[in-house]
Scaffold this motif. Structure first.
Motif, mmCIF file in Angstrom:
data_model
loop_
_atom_site.group_PDB
_atom_site.id
_atom_site.type_symbol
_atom_site.label_atom_id
_atom_site.label_comp_id
_atom_site.label_asym_id
_atom_site.label_seq_id
_atom_site.Cartn_x
_atom_site.Cartn_y
_atom_site.Cartn_z
ATOM 1 N N THR A 166 0.831 -1.211 0.000
ATOM 2 C CA THR A 166 0.000 0.000 0.000
ATOM 3 C C THR A 166 0.865 1.260 0.000
ATOM 4 O OG1 THR A 166 -0.182 -0.098 2.432
ATOM 5 C CG2 THR A 166 -1.911 -1.175 1.145
ATOM 6 N N ASN A 167 1.986 1.216 0.706
ATOM 7 C CA ASN A 167 2.881 2.379 0.731
ATOM 8 C C ASN A 167 3.535 2.620 -0.626
ATOM 9 O OD1 ASN A 167 2.379 3.020 3.398
ATOM 10 N ND2 ASN A 167 4.126 1.898 4.193
ATOM 11 N N THR A 168 3.878 1.542 -1.324
ATOM 12 C CA THR A 168 4.475 1.682 -2.656
ATOM 13 C C THR A 168 3.509 2.362 -3.621
ATOM 14 O OG1 THR A 168 5.865 -0.276 -2.353
ATOM 15 C CG2 THR A 168 5.460 0.431 -4.617
ATOM 16 N N VAL A 169 2.257 1.917 -3.602
ATOM 17 C CA VAL A 169 1.230 2.534 -4.460
ATOM 18 C C VAL A 169 1.038 3.993 -4.075
ATOM 19 C CG1 VAL A 169 -1.213 2.494 -5.116
ATOM 20 C CG2 VAL A 169 0.057 0.340 -4.875
ATOM 21 N N SER A 170 0.976 4.253 -2.780
ATOM 22 C CA SER A 170 0.773 5.626 -2.302
ATOM 23 C C SER A 170 1.934 6.532 -2.705
ATOM 24 C CB SER A 170 0.614 5.626 -0.779
ATOM 25 O OG SER A 170 0.455 6.942 -0.295
ATOM 26 N N ARG A 171 3.160 6.033 -2.604
ATOM 27 C CA ARG A 171 4.326 6.849 -2.986
ATOM 28 C C ARG A 171 4.289 7.192 -4.474
ATOM 29 N NH1 ARG A 171 7.110 3.388 0.716
ATOM 30 N NH2 ARG A 171 7.841 2.061 -0.993
ATOM 31 N N TYR A 172 3.834 6.249 -5.289
ATOM 32 C CA TYR A 172 3.698 6.519 -6.724
ATOM 33 C C TYR A 172 2.659 7.620 -6.957
ATOM 34 C CZ TYR A 172 2.372 5.928 -11.600
ATOM 35 O OH TYR A 172 2.077 6.153 -12.926
ATOM 36 N N GLN A 173 1.545 7.551 -6.245
ATOM 37 C CA GLN A 173 0.501 8.568 -6.384
ATOM 38 C C GLN A 173 1.002 9.936 -5.919
ATOM 39 O OE1 GLN A 173 -2.775 6.905 -4.123
ATOM 40 N NE2 GLN A 173 -3.649 5.931 -5.940
ATOM 41 N N LYS A 180 4.090 11.042 -5.915
ATOM 42 C CA LYS A 180 5.014 11.592 -6.908
ATOM 43 C C LYS A 180 4.236 12.146 -8.098
ATOM 44 C CE LYS A 180 9.008 10.695 -9.839
ATOM 45 N NZ LYS A 180 10.084 9.766 -10.242
ATOM 46 N N SER A 181 3.198 11.434 -8.518
ATOM 47 C CA SER A 181 2.374 11.919 -9.626
ATOM 48 C C SER A 181 1.735 13.253 -9.278
ATOM 49 C CB SER A 181 1.277 10.891 -9.955
ATOM 50 O OG SER A 181 1.841 9.661 -10.346
ATOM 51 N N ASP A 240 2.923 15.429 -7.117
ATOM 52 C CA ASP A 240 4.004 16.420 -7.105
ATOM 53 C C ASP A 240 4.269 16.955 -8.505
ATOM 54 O OD1 ASP A 240 4.431 16.322 -4.390
ATOM 55 O OD2 ASP A 240 6.135 14.945 -4.490
ATOM 56 N N MET A 241 4.358 16.042 -9.468
ATOM 57 C CA MET A 241 4.655 16.451 -10.841
ATOM 58 C C MET A 241 3.493 17.245 -11.438
ATOM 59 S SD MET A 241 7.604 15.391 -10.722
ATOM 60 C CE MET A 241 8.072 16.127 -12.285
ATOM 61 N N TYR A 242 2.290 16.860 -11.083
ATOM 62 C CA TYR A 242 1.121 17.628 -11.539
ATOM 63 C C TYR A 242 1.190 19.049 -10.975
ATOM 64 C CZ TYR A 242 -3.741 19.123 -12.043
ATOM 65 O OH TYR A 242 -4.885 19.834 -12.360
ATOM 66 N N ALA A 243 1.546 19.165 -9.696
ATOM 67 C CA ALA A 243 1.596 20.482 -9.043
ATOM 68 C C ALA A 243 2.662 21.380 -9.658
ATOM 69 C CB ALA A 243 1.842 20.305 -7.543
ATOM 70 N N ILE A 244 3.825 20.802 -9.972
ATOM 71 C CA ILE A 244 4.904 21.625 -10.531
ATOM 72 C C ILE A 244 4.547 22.086 -11.933
ATOM 73 C CG2 ILE A 244 6.319 19.786 -11.548
ATOM 74 C CD1 ILE A 244 7.568 22.810 -9.509
ATOM 75 N N GLU A 245 3.803 21.274 -12.669
ATOM 76 C CA GLU A 245 3.359 21.685 -14.000
ATOM 77 C C GLU A 245 2.291 22.774 -13.920
ATOM 78 O OE1 GLU A 245 2.130 18.126 -15.940
ATOM 79 O OE2 GLU A 245 4.172 17.303 -16.089
ATOM 80 N N MET A 246 1.472 22.717 -12.892
ATOM 81 C CA MET A 246 0.416 23.726 -12.718
ATOM 82 C C MET A 246 0.979 25.060 -12.242
ATOM 83 S SD MET A 246 -2.617 22.659 -13.599
ATOM 84 C CE MET A 246 -3.801 23.649 -12.684
ATOM 85 N N THR A 247 1.958 25.022 -11.341
ATOM 86 C CA THR A 247 2.481 26.261 -10.753
ATOM 87 C C THR A 247 3.731 26.771 -11.462
ATOM 88 O OG1 THR A 247 3.815 25.020 -9.147
ATOM 89 C CG2 THR A 247 1.563 25.628 -8.485
ATOM 90 N N HIS A 271 4.622 8.523 1.498
ATOM 91 C CA HIS A 271 5.097 9.548 0.573
ATOM 92 C C HIS A 271 6.554 9.239 0.196
ATOM 93 C CE1 HIS A 271 1.621 11.479 2.296
ATOM 94 N NE2 HIS A 271 1.756 12.549 1.525
ATOM 95 N N PRO A 272 7.009 9.712 -0.954
ATOM 96 C CA PRO A 272 8.445 9.583 -1.241
ATOM 97 C C PRO A 272 9.237 10.297 -0.155
ATOM 98 C CG PRO A 272 7.236 10.278 -3.207
ATOM 99 C CD PRO A 272 6.276 10.372 -2.054
ATOM 100 N N THR A 273 10.474 9.888 0.039
ATOM 101 C CA THR A 273 11.313 10.568 1.027
ATOM 102 C C THR A 273 11.583 11.993 0.553
ATOM 103 O OG1 THR A 273 13.403 9.930 -0.011
ATOM 104 C CG2 THR A 273 12.414 8.377 1.564
ATOM 105 N N MET A 274 11.956 12.864 1.481
ATOM 106 C CA MET A 274 12.264 14.240 1.105
ATOM 107 C C MET A 274 13.439 14.294 0.134
ATOM 108 S SD MET A 274 10.106 16.337 2.235
ATOM 109 C CE MET A 274 8.819 16.507 3.473
ATOM 110 N N LEU A 275 14.397 13.370 0.294
ATOM 111 C CA LEU A 275 15.520 13.295 -0.637
ATOM 112 C C LEU A 275 15.014 13.071 -2.058
ATOM 113 C CD1 LEU A 275 18.649 13.032 -1.082
ATOM 114 C CD2 LEU A 275 18.301 10.569 -0.820
#
Length: 423
Positions: free
Chosen positions: A349-356, A358-359, A361-368, A402-406
């Motif tokens: 469940t954590n692996t799936v959540s980390r993928y979501q 990251k997705s 995050d990338m959506y947010a950076i494209e929007m902002t 969530h993905p690690t901060m690194l």
């Protein structure tokens, strides 16, 4: 009984030693050499003392988590092994002839037993957070939340105990399937009422006071075709110094929520990135994907629990004081197996959540289109919450949804460099 009790205590003690060795001795701190000096390196945005406190606090919290999870299993095992479960069943049956009240009485004593014996461990966690200035909550307010937790969990679980036991008594071989089918509308109902019934028991929610910021957030929502009318803030500063924002609920009750600590400590551009991240979850329907995944896992989980309980009662029934699955006294075993399977499935469940995440995050950076604000928001999240930027592998696998901060800061840096090269 003495043999099994002594063995379980010895195993639990050895497990604690292994966890201590892994977290305090084996696992190194800091970031890999290729990341030194980058925006992901704590040395670039934390003082030496903050780095030390982050390492200490994170390691203590991780250790407490890993030793606490099996502690509840151990208590449930003791409840069975000592015959307490059998005695509580007999007492509840003598108190009332109605099955519902028998279930409610039995589970009340079981909940009280687990809660009281777990309270010292919970208090240690509270004191650690208090010592490192993460928690700002008073002891009185903390106890109040513990009481709310107890009663909310009790009423929900008492209902579940009654329904599951009724299904087992009526459909002994197929109860797990009917329980799963009933869990679908029940889970949806809980998700629908949580933002308006359960969450307000703990905190005060209200529309975002900063109307200028709300306008900016709603403009992003409009660009994303999200029919949002309000953004909510919640008064968390009386409980914590940490930062957070989240999406909760489904349908018309879905909410985007900002902690007031986030509003107080981040700039508008950084908050807009965080809000765009939460909108990304909505746009990509992560809530519904999560529900579908939960239902799939719960189906196989309930079937597995049914098969395990049959085998365990058949072989160890006399030791655990359980005669059949149709008895109330089997519920500590049910909860023990449920806890073990939930923990065992957390890497998936954590692996799936980390993928979501990251997705999103990338959506947010494209929007902002503001990777500097995005990076600084994650740096501030790590700094304020004393989070490990690069946690040990097992901590990431079992604890990080969530993905690690690194990882998050690194791929945002890569995005910024790619954007600069294109320009």
């Amino acid at each position: 009984m003495r043999k099994w009790l002594t063995t379980s205590i010895a195993v639990y003690f050895l497990y604690g030693l292994v966890v201590y060795w892994y977290l305090f001795i084996f696992s190194g701190s800091g970031v890999p050499a290729p990341y030194e000096g980058t925006a992901a390196d704590p040395a670039t945005f934390m003082t030496g003392r903050e780095q030390l406190l982050s390492q200490e606090y994170s390691t203590l919290k991780n250790f407490l988590y890993f030793v606490t999870v099996p502690f509840e299993w151990f208590l449930l095992f003791v409840f069975l092994l000592t015959g307490l479960s059998r005695k509580m069943q007999e007492w509840s049956q003598a108190t009332s002839k109605r099955s519902f009240f028998q279930s409610a009485i039995f589970f009340f004593w079981l909940s009280l037993f687990i809660t009281l014996l777990s309270l010292p461990v919970e208090w240690i966690g509270y004191q650690i957070s208090k010592t490192y200035h993460i928690t700002t909550q008073s002891f009185h307010a903390w106890i109040k939340d513990q009481l709310i937790d107890f009663w909310v969990n009790y009423f929900l679980m008492a209902l579940i105990v009654f329904v599951v036991l009724s299904l087992i008594r009526k459909f002994e071989k197929r109860w797990w399937l009917y329980a799963w089918l009933l869990s679908i509308p029940f889970s949806m109902f809980l998700m629908f009422v949580q933002p308006v019934v359960i969450d307000p028991l703990y905190n005060d929610f209200y529309p975002l006071k900063n109307k200028e910021l709300e306008t900016k957030i709603l403009e992003i929502a409009d660009r994303a075709d999200i029919p949002a009318e309000h953004v909510y803030e919640v008064n968390m500063s009386e409980k914590t110094n940490a930062l957070n924002a989240y999406v909760t609920g489904i349908g018309s009750n879905s909410r985007i929520v900002l902690w007031d600590t986030t509003l107080n400590k981040l700039e508008d551009e950084e908050i807009l990135f965080i809000m765009a991240h939460e909108m990304g979850h909505y746009v990509m329907k992560h809530i519904y994907v999560g529900i579908a995944g939960y239902l799939l896992l719960s189906l196989f989980g309930l079937l597995f629990i049914h098969l395990l309980m049959e085998k365990l009662i058949q072989r160890f029934g006399p030791l655990l004081k359980i005669n059949s699955m149709k008895e109330l006294t089997m519920f500590p075993l049910f909860l023990l197996l449920l806890g073990v399977l939930t923990f065992a499935s957390s890497p998936i469940t954590n692996t799936v959540s980390r993928y979501q995440e990251k997705s999103a995050d990338m959506y947010a950076i494209e929007m902002t289109n503001d990777h500097e604000a995005a990076i600084h928001s994650f740096q501030e999240l790590a700094k304020t919450g004393l989070s490990q930027v690069n946690p040990p592998l097992l901590v990431k696998i079992f604890r990080y949804s969530h993905p690690t901060m690194l990882e998050r800061i690194h791929y945002l840096e890569e995005y910024g460099e790619k954007q600069f090269d294109e320009e």
